[in-house]
Design a protein around this motif. Structure first.
Motif, PDB file in Angstrom:
ATOM      1  N   VAL A  81       2.940   9.379 -11.950  1.00 38.39           N
ATOM      2  CA  VAL A  81       2.085  10.532 -12.236  1.00 38.39           C
ATOM      3  C   VAL A  81       2.723  11.839 -11.796  1.00 38.39           C
ATOM      4  O   VAL A  81       2.737  12.811 -12.540  1.00 38.39           O
ATOM      5  CB  VAL A  81       0.692  10.366 -11.569  1.00 38.39           C
ATOM      6  N   ARG A  82       3.274  11.870 -10.573  1.00 36.18           N
ATOM      7  CA  ARG A  82       3.662  13.168 -10.002  1.00 36.18           C
ATOM      8  C   ARG A  82       5.158  13.404  -9.863  1.00 36.18           C
ATOM      9  O   ARG A  82       5.605  14.542  -9.844  1.00 36.18           O
ATOM     10  CB  ARG A  82       2.991  13.336  -8.633  1.00 36.18           C
ATOM     11  N   ASP A  91       3.697   5.893  -8.990  1.00 36.12           N
ATOM     12  CA  ASP A  91       2.854   5.511 -10.119  1.00 36.12           C
ATOM     13  C   ASP A  91       3.200   6.265 -11.391  1.00 36.12           C
ATOM     14  O   ASP A  91       2.518   6.148 -12.400  1.00 36.12           O
ATOM     15  CB  ASP A  91       1.379   5.729  -9.766  1.00 36.12           C
ATOM     16  N   PHE A 149      -5.868   2.127  -7.716  1.00 37.67           N
ATOM     17  CA  PHE A 149      -5.034   3.028  -8.512  1.00 37.67           C
ATOM     18  C   PHE A 149      -5.903   3.956  -9.339  1.00 37.67           C
ATOM     19  O   PHE A 149      -6.793   3.513 -10.052  1.00 37.67           O
ATOM     20  CB  PHE A 149      -4.149   2.227  -9.480  1.00 37.67           C
ATOM     21  N   TYR A 150      -5.663   5.241  -9.233  1.00 42.16           N
ATOM     22  CA  TYR A 150      -6.223   6.168 -10.196  1.00 42.16           C
ATOM     23  C   TYR A 150      -5.383   7.434 -10.182  1.00 42.16           C
ATOM     24  O   TYR A 150      -4.784   7.777  -9.163  1.00 42.16           O
ATOM     25  CB  TYR A 150      -7.708   6.470  -9.935  1.00 42.16           C
ATOM     26  N   ALA A 151      -5.356   8.115 -11.310  1.00 44.72           N
ATOM     27  CA  ALA A 151      -4.429   9.244 -11.451  1.00 44.72           C
ATOM     28  C   ALA A 151      -4.731  10.371 -10.467  1.00 44.72           C
ATOM     29  O   ALA A 151      -3.833  11.108 -10.083  1.00 44.72           O
ATOM     30  CB  ALA A 151      -4.474   9.769 -12.883  1.00 44.72           C
ATOM     31  N   ALA A 198       2.172   2.237  -3.399  1.00 42.09           N
ATOM     32  CA  ALA A 198       1.211   2.494  -4.482  1.00 42.09           C
ATOM     33  C   ALA A 198       1.400   3.897  -5.064  1.00 42.09           C
ATOM     34  O   ALA A 198       1.055   4.149  -6.209  1.00 42.09           O
ATOM     35  CB  ALA A 198      -0.213   2.322  -3.967  1.00 42.09           C
ATOM     36  N   ARG A 199       1.960   4.810  -4.265  1.00 45.58           N
ATOM     37  CA  ARG A 199       2.085   6.190  -4.721  1.00 45.58           C
ATOM     38  C   ARG A 199       3.152   6.364  -5.803  1.00 45.58           C
ATOM     39  O   ARG A 199       3.207   7.407  -6.450  1.00 45.58           O
ATOM     40  CB  ARG A 199       2.377   7.107  -3.543  1.00 45.58           C
ATOM     41  N   TYR A 213       1.040   2.838 -15.705  1.00 49.47           N
ATOM     42  CA  TYR A 213       1.318   2.268 -14.384  1.00 49.47           C
ATOM     43  C   TYR A 213       2.177   1.015 -14.516  1.00 49.47           C
ATOM     44  O   TYR A 213       3.174   0.842 -13.829  1.00 49.47           O
ATOM     45  CB  TYR A 213       0.018   1.841 -13.690  1.00 49.47           C
ATOM     46  N   SER A 254       0.826  -1.202   0.000  1.00 50.45           N
ATOM     47  CA  SER A 254       0.000   0.000   0.000  1.00 50.45           C
ATOM     48  C   SER A 254       0.870   1.267   0.000  1.00 50.45           C
ATOM     49  O   SER A 254       0.610   2.214  -0.746  1.00 50.45           O
ATOM     50  CB  SER A 254      -0.915  -0.039   1.231  1.00 50.45           C
ATOM     51  N   ASN A 255       1.925   1.254   0.799  1.00 49.93           N
ATOM     52  CA  ASN A 255       2.807   2.426   0.867  1.00 49.93           C
ATOM     53  C   ASN A 255       3.466   2.733  -0.473  1.00 49.93           C
ATOM     54  O   ASN A 255       3.774   3.884  -0.767  1.00 49.93           O
ATOM     55  CB  ASN A 255       3.913   2.205   1.910  1.00 49.93           C
ATOM     56  N   LEU A 310      -3.679   4.913 -19.088  1.00 51.92           N
ATOM     57  CA  LEU A 310      -3.216   5.127 -17.718  1.00 51.92           C
ATOM     58  C   LEU A 310      -2.718   3.809 -17.122  1.00 51.92           C
ATOM     59  O   LEU A 310      -1.637   3.745 -16.527  1.00 51.92           O
ATOM     60  CB  LEU A 310      -4.368   5.695 -16.880  1.00 51.92           C
ATOM     61  N   ASP A 311      -3.499   2.759 -17.309  1.00 49.84           N
ATOM     62  CA  ASP A 311      -3.107   1.460 -16.755  1.00 49.84           C
ATOM     63  C   ASP A 311      -1.766   0.993 -17.322  1.00 49.84           C
ATOM     64  O   ASP A 311      -0.925   0.460 -16.609  1.00 49.84           O
ATOM     65  CB  ASP A 311      -4.184   0.400 -17.044  1.00 49.84           C
ATOM     66  N   LEU A 333      -5.812   9.912  -7.445  1.00 50.43           N
ATOM     67  CA  LEU A 333      -5.698   9.404  -6.069  1.00 50.43           C
ATOM     68  C   LEU A 333      -4.207   9.265  -5.752  1.00 50.43           C
ATOM     69  O   LEU A 333      -3.614   8.203  -5.932  1.00 50.43           O
ATOM     70  CB  LEU A 333      -6.402   8.054  -5.948  1.00 50.43           C
ATOM     71  N   PRO A 334      -3.572  10.345  -5.288  1.00 51.76           N
ATOM     72  CA  PRO A 334      -2.102  10.389  -5.245  1.00 51.76           C
ATOM     73  C   PRO A 334      -1.457   9.308  -4.384  1.00 51.76           C
ATOM     74  O   PRO A 334      -0.390   8.810  -4.718  1.00 51.76           O
ATOM     75  CB  PRO A 334      -1.797  11.773  -4.666  1.00 51.76           C
ATOM     76  N   GLN A 335      -2.064   8.947  -3.272  1.00 49.60           N
ATOM     77  CA  GLN A 335      -1.420   7.973  -2.402  1.00 49.60           C
ATOM     78  C   GLN A 335      -1.597   6.541  -2.909  1.00 49.60           C
ATOM     79  O   GLN A 335      -0.923   5.628  -2.443  1.00 49.60           O
ATOM     80  CB  GLN A 335      -2.024   8.045  -0.992  1.00 49.60           C
ATOM     81  N   GLY A 336      -2.536   6.375  -3.843  1.00 56.02           N
ATOM     82  CA  GLY A 336      -2.861   5.008  -4.267  1.00 56.02           C
ATOM     83  C   GLY A 336      -3.825   4.352  -3.299  1.00 56.02           C
ATOM     84  O   GLY A 336      -4.128   3.167  -3.409  1.00 56.02           O
TER      85      GLY A 336
END
Lengths: 493, 483
Positions: free
Chosen positions: A331-332, A329, B90-92, A326-327, A346, A323-324, A342-343, B94-97
C-alpha cells in the motif's frame, strides 16, 4: 605503508591520531576493497561517494583536533538498518526501492561518533536464516574454503554479509543484528568477533524488525577490543524505543584488563548435546583450560531448560515476525503487484515479495497465534521462555559468566542444508537461549576445525554486563592466538 | 422495565454499548504527530503512524493520564498494571497490519454510570472496562471510480474504548447513557463527545429474550453516529429480532450496519469471514505500570462531576432535582447558572437561565459559551428586579433587548426608559384617571363583579406603559375601589 585494510579499528584509530595516514586514504583503501570482494556478494549497496565525503570531513576534524571516537573509520552496515535516503532492503524483494526518510538510532550513533559508511550488507531476508542464502539479492559466499575443497561455503547468517566483509578485510567492522544467533554464528563461521549485547542495550528504532522481543544490534569486528570500541558508540538509551534500557554505557575498552583471576565461569552441562562433534568438545575443553590458566575458576552449572530453547524460539520469533511483517502490504512503500481487489493485491504482492523462508515463518507464526492454538503454542512458549531466563538467573547466583561453543559445527556449503529447515535451525542451538533470556553473548574465534574452518567460543554474561564477557573474550582471544586468514582477502587474491 | 409486545407475548430487550471516545490530546497515542480534526489528508502523519519499517511506538503519557482520569470519573477500578496487545488484521487504512489495543488487561476495570430517567427514577449501568487503543486511518472510496484513497491523519490517534455491561433495557436508557457518558467526558475534558465529527462513536449490542430467560444471541450494530440514531437502531433491531424469533427463526451473531436513511439495520458484509485477530502482547511496548501516587494526583485534579454538582445544586440552591439535572448536563450551563445565582435568588436565576436564556439560545442556534447575554449581565438584571427597578414584566423586555444588542441591562433601562414606577403619587394619578374614565365598570365592580380588578390593572399598566410597580399598583387600586 602497512596494508590499511588489515588494521583493526583500534590500530586504524591510533594511526589516524598519529597522522600516519588520512581518513581519506583509509577510506579509499576500503572502497577499493569493497569492489574487490564483489565476488562474495557481501554488499547489496555500495556507497563510495558518501564514504569519501564523510572521510573528507573526518580529516578536517582530525586536523582541528576534534576527532570523535570512531572518526574516519570505515564501517559497513547490515541492510536491516534504515539509512536515510540510502536504499534499505532487508534483502527482500518486497522493499524494492525503499529509501527511508530517517536514519536508525544505531547508525546515527555511529555517524555521530565519526564513522564512515561503506555500504549496506547482505543478509538472510528479514534476518531469517543462518546462511545468508535466503536473500533476494543472492547468497553471500564465505571468504573461507575447506581444506582441499573449493566449494563455496556460507558465511553463516543472518549477518552473513557483515561477517564476510569483515573477515575479507573489506570493512574495519560491521553492524549485525542477532535474534537467535545472527551475529555470533556468522562470526564463528568466518573467524571474527561478534557481540550480541543485552536486549535493550542498543536501540531498535529504525532497525527493520524481525522478532521485536529478541532482536538486538551489535558489532562484528576482527578483535575483542574493536567490539568494545564499536559497542560503546552503538549503545545507549533511546527514548524512541520503549524497550531500550535507561542504563549508562560504560567504557567497555577500559574494561579489557586481561585480568580474570578469581572469576567464576559456568560450564553448562546441557550444552554437551547428543552427537556433538568431537572437535567442538575439544575446542570447548581448550577454552576451559585457557580460562583456568588465566586464574578463573570453571564451575559446572545446569541450565535444564536448554533442550526446549530451540522449539520455544521457533514459536516466539515467527509469531512476532508474522505480525511485524504485516505492514509489507504493497500500500505505502516497496513492491506492489496490482490486483483486482485489495485482498488480491495483498496476496499477489506478498507472494511475490517474500521468499520461501519468510513465507514459512509467517505461516508458522500465524498458526501459533491463531484462536485455539495460542495457548498450546505461543502462551506455553512464553512460559518456557520465563523458565529459561530463570535457569540463567539461578546459574548467575554461582557464576559471573558462562562459556560454551558458539555453534555445533563449522560452516557448511551453500545449498547443503537448504532443503532441510530443521537442520538449518539446529545451527542456533547454543545461541538461541541467550536471546530468549535477553542476555549478552560474544563469540570469539578460538581455533580451526578438522576441515580447516574457524570455530568460535561463546561467552554469555549477566544482563548489562558486557564488560565482563568482553574481558573474558579478550583473554580467550590472546590465549587462542587465532591468526588464520580466509583464502579470499580483499586486494590479496 | 419496559417490554416489547410480540405475538407470542412480551420480550425484554438487552442492550450494551461500546463507545470509542477520541482522547483530547495534542499528539497521537504512540507518535508525536498532531491530532487536529479536518486537516488536509495525510498531513498529520509520522512514519510511525504510516507503519514504516523499523518505526516503534512510544506511549503518550498525556493519553494515559486522560484514560485514568476518565476511569476515575466513572468510579472505576484503575489497573496499575496493564498491557498493550496487537490486534492483527489486514486493511488498507491500517498501516501496521495490526491495531495496538488492550485485550486481556485494560488500564481501567469495572465502574458505573448513574442514569436519571425522565420519570425521576435512577438506573445504575455497569461499565465493564475502558481500554486504550489507536485509531485506524480512513479509506475514501468515493474520490475516484477505480481506486480507494487512504487518509492516515486519524491513524494512531488515541481512543478510549468504553464498554458497558448489558444493563440497558430500552432505547431511552441507551440514549440517557450516551448523554450522561458524554457529559462526564466533557466535564473531565478527556473527550469532546462530538459524534458528528466522529470523536465519539458507538457500537450497539442488542439481543432480546423472554423475561427471565438466559441472554439471547446478540447483534452488533456498528458506528451509529448520533444519540437519536442509536435509539432508532435499537428500536428497529429489537423488533426485527422479535419478528425473526416469533417466525421460528434464529438470530445469527453478526455485525450489522445502521441505515440512517431508512431507519433500518442490515448485515454488514455477506461473506463476513470470522475474524481471528491473533491478539498477543505487543513486544514493542512494555507493560504499562502506573504509580499509585500518580493516580492519586490525577484524582485530586478531578473536577466536580455532574452527579455531585446536581446534589450540591439541590442542597445549596434549593433547586428541584429536575432543574438541577437540566443545569448540570453541560458544565458550561452549570457554570453559567452558578455565576448568575451566586449571592442572588437562586430559583429566580434558574428560571431565567432555563427559561428565557435557553429559549433564546435555542432560537438563535447558539451554545451557552457564545451566549449574547453574559452571566454577569443576567445577574445584573436580576439585581434590578430585586431592587425594584424592574418588574418581572419589564425584565422580559430588558432581556429581549440584551439578547438583541448585547448591551447591559442598566443601559437598556436608561435608553428605553423602562424603569419601574414605584412613585405612589404617579401611580395614584394614573389610577384615578382610569377609574374616572370607567365609572360604569367601577360601579359593576363594587356591586360584586370582582373579576374586573384585572381589567383596571391592565388599563393602569397601559397608561404607565407597563412601568408601574405591580404590587404598589394592586395595593392602591384595591384601596381606591374599596373606598
Amino acid at each position: 605503508m602497512t596494508n590499511l585494510t588489515d588494521l583493526t579499528i583500534a590500530e586504524a584509530r591510533d594511526g589516524l591520531a598519529a597522522k600516519r595516514f588520512t581518513a581519506r586514504e583509509l577510506t579509499a583503501a576500503h572502497v577499493a576493497a569493497v569492489e574487490a570482494v564483489r565476488p562474495l556478494n557481501a554488499f547489496i549497496t555500495e556507497t563510495p561517494e558518501l564514504a569519501l565525503a564523510q572521510a573528507e570531513s573526518s580529516d578536517a576534524r582530525l586536523l582541528r583536533g576534534e576527532a570523535r571516537p570512531l572518526e574516519g573509520l570505515p564501517l559497513a552496515i547490515k541492510d536491516l538498518f534504515c539509512t536515510k535516503e540510502v536504499l534499505t532492503t532487508a534483502a527482500s524483494h518486497i522493499l524494492d526501492g525503499f529509501k527511508p526518510p530517517y536514519e536508525s538510532t544505531v547508525t546515527q550513533n555511529l555517524w555521530d561518533a565519526g564513522a564512515v559508511m561503506l555500504g549496506k550488507l547482505n543478509l538472510d531476508e528479514f534476518a531469517m536464516g543462518s546462511s545468508t542464502t535466503t536473500s533476494f539479492y543472492g547468497p553471500t559466499e564465505s571468504p573461507w574454503r575447506r581444506d582441499g575443497d573449493n566449494r563455496a561455503l556460507v558465511p553463516g547468517g543472518s549477518s552473513g554479509g557483515s561477517a564476510a566483509a569483515v573477515a575479507a578485510r573489506a570493512a574495519l567492522g560491521a553492524t549485525g543484528t542477532d535474534t537467535g544467533g545472527s551475529i555470533r554464528q556468522p562470526a564463528s563461521f568466518v573467524g571474527i568477533v561478534g557481540l550480541k549485547p543485552t536486549y535493550g542495550r542498543c536501540s531498535r528504532w529504525g532497525t527493520i524488525a524481525f522478532a521485536s522481543s529478541l532482536d538486538q544490534a551489535g558489532p562484528m569486528t576482527r578483535s575483542v577490543r574493536d567490539a568494545a570500541i564499536m559497542l560503546k558508540a552503538m549503545a545507549g538509551h533511546d527514548p524512541k524505543d520503549s524497550t531500550s534500557a535507561p542504563q549508562a554505557v560504560p567504557d567497555f575498552e577500559a574494561a579489557l584488563s586481561g585480568d580474570i583471576r578469581g572469576l567464576k565461569i559456568g560450564i553448562p552441562k546441557e550444552y554437551r548435546v547428543d552427537g556433538m562433534k568431537r572437535e567442538i568438545e575439544a575446542l570447548w575443553q581448550r577454552g576451559i583450560d585457557w580460562i583456568k590458566d588465566a586464574g578463573a575458576e570453571p564451575v559446572e552449572i545446569s541450565l535444564p531448560m536448554t533442550k526446549y530453547a530451540l522449539a520455544t524460539y521457533y514459536i516466539i520469533a515467527p509469531a512476532e515476525a508474522s505480525s511485524n511483517l504485516a505492514r509489507y502490504d504493497g500500500v505505502r512503500f516497496g513492491l506492489r503487484v496490482p490486483g483486482k481487489t485489495l485482498d488480491e493485491m495483498y496476496e499477489l504482492t506478498r507472494a511475490e515479495g517474500f521468499g520461501a523462508e519468510v513465507q514459512r515463518r509467517i505461516l508458522i507464526g500465524t498458526y501459533v497465534l491463531s484462536a485455539g492454538y495460542y495457548d498450546a503454542y505461543y502462551l506455553k512458549a512464553q512460559r518456557v521462555r520465563t523458565l529459561i531466563a530463570r535457569d540463567f538467573a539461578e546459574a548467575y547466583k554461582q557464576v559471573e559468566c558462562i562459556l560454551t561453543p558458539t555453534t555445533p559445527s563449522t560452516a557448511f556449503a551453500i545449498g547443503e542444508k537448504s532443503d532441510d529447515p530443521i537442520a538449518m535451525y539446529l545451527n542456533d542451538v547454543f545461541t538461541v537461549p541467550v536471546n530468549l533470556a535477553g542476555l549478552p553473548g560474544i563469540s570469539v574465534p578460538a581455533g580451526l576445525g578438522e576441515d580447516g574452518l574457524p570455530l568460535g567460543l561463546q561467552v554469555i554474561g549477566r544482563a548489562f554486563d558486557e564488560a565482563t564477557i568482553l574481558r573474558v573474550a579478550g583473554v580467550i582471544e590472546r590465549a587462542a592466538g587465532f591468526t588464520a586468514r580466509p583464502q579470499f582477502l580483499a586486494g590479496r587474491s | 422495565m419496559s417490554l416489547i409486545e410480540g405475538r407470542t407475548g412480551e420480550w425484554e430487550v438487552v442492550i450494551g454499548l461500546e463507545v470509542h471516545a477520541q482522547i483530547i490530546s495534542n499528539a497521537k497515542l504512540f507518535s508525536g504527530a498532531a491530532t487536529a480534526f479536518g486537516a488536509e489528508p495525510n498531513t498529520q502523519v509520522s512514519p510511525v503512524d504510516a507503519g514504516f519499517p523499523g518505526m516503534l511506538p512510544v506511549i503518550n503519557r498525556r493519553c494515559v493520564e486522560q484514560a485514568v482520569k476518565t476511569g476515575l470519573g466513572l468510579a472505576a477500578r484503575i489497573n496499575l498494571h496493564s498491557v498493550f496487545d496487537r490486534k492483527n488484521y489486514f486493511y488498507a487504512d491500517l498501516p501496521q497490519g495490526y491495531q495496538i489495543s488492550q485485550y486481556l488487561t485494560p488500564v481501567v476495570g469495572k465502574g458505573s454510570i448513574i442514569l436519571d430517567m425522565p420519570d425521576g427514577s435512577a438506573r445504575e449501568i455497569g461499565i465493564t472496562r475502558l481500554h486504550l487503543e489507536q485509531d485506524a486511518g480512513k479509506s475514501l472510496h468515493d474520490q475516484q471510480a477505480t481506486s480507494t484513497y487512504v487518509d492516515l491523519n486519524r491513524s494512531g490517534v488515541g481512543l478510549m474504548e468504553i464498554v458497558s455491561e448489558p444493563d440497558m433495557r430500552t432505547a431511552e436508557e441507551a440514549g440517557a447513557y450516551l448523554r450522561k457518558l458524554r457529559s462526564i467526558l466533557r466535564y473531565l475534558g478527556t473527550c469532546d463527545g462530538n459524534m458528528e465529527e466522529g470523536s465519539m462513536r458507538c457500537d450497539v449490542n442488542v439481543s432480546v429474550r423472554k423475561p427471565g430467560a438466559p441472554l439471547g444471541t446478540r447483534c452488533e450494530i456498528k458506528n451509529v453516529n448520533s444519540v437519536r440514531f442509536v435509539m432508532l437502531a435499537i428500536d428497529y433491531e429489537a423488533r426485527r429480532q422479535v419478528e425473526v424469533l416469533e417466525d421460528g427463526g434464529e438470530i445469527r451473531q453478526e455485525t450489522r450496519l445502521f441505515d440512517s436513511g431508512r431507519g433500518t439495520t442490515r448485515p454488514m458484509r455477506s461473506k463476513e469471514n470470522a475474524h481471528d485477530y491473533r491478539y498477543f502482547p505487543d513486544p514493542d511496548l512494555l507493560p504499562l505500570i502506573l504509580d499509585p501516587a500518580w493516580v492519586e494526583g490525577i484524582k485530586r485534579t478531578l473536577p466536580e462531576l455532574p452527579d455531585a454538582k446536581k446534589s450540591r445544586f439541590v442542597r445549596d440552591y434549593g433547586l428541584s432535582v429536575e432543574d438541577a439535572g437540566v443545569l448540570v448536563a453541560e458544565q458550561e450551563s452549570a457554570d453559567y447558572f452558578e455565576a448568575v445565582a451566586r449571592g442572588r435568588d437562586a430559583k429566580l436565576a434558574a428560571n431565567w437561565v432555563m427559561g428565557d436564556l435557553f429559549g433564546a439560545l435555542n432560537r438563535l442556534g447558539r451554545r451557552i459559551e457564545d451566549s449574547p447575554v453574559s452571566a454577569a449581565g443576567l445577574g445584573e438584571m436580576i439585581d434590578l428586579i430585586a431592587d425594584g427597578t424592574l418588574s418581572g414584566r419589564l425584565a422580559k423586555d430588558v432581556f429581549a433587548g440584551m439578547v438583541e444588542t448585547g448591551a447591559s441591562p442598566a443601559a437598556i433601562v436608561e435608553e428605553r426608559g423602562l424603569r419601574q414606577v414605584t412613585d405612589t403619587g404617579e401611580i395614584e394619578t394614573a389610577i384615578d384617571a382610569v377609574l374616572a374614565a370607567n365609572g360604569d365598570k367601577v360601579a359593576e365592580y363594587r356591586s360584586g363583579k370582582d373579576k374586573l380588578f384585572g381589567f383596571f390593572v391592565g388599563q393602569v399598566m397601559k397608561a404607565t406603559q407597563g412601568k408601574a410597580n405591580p404590587a404598589t399598583l394592586n395595593e392602591i387600586l384595591r384601596n381606591k375601589l374599596a373606598g
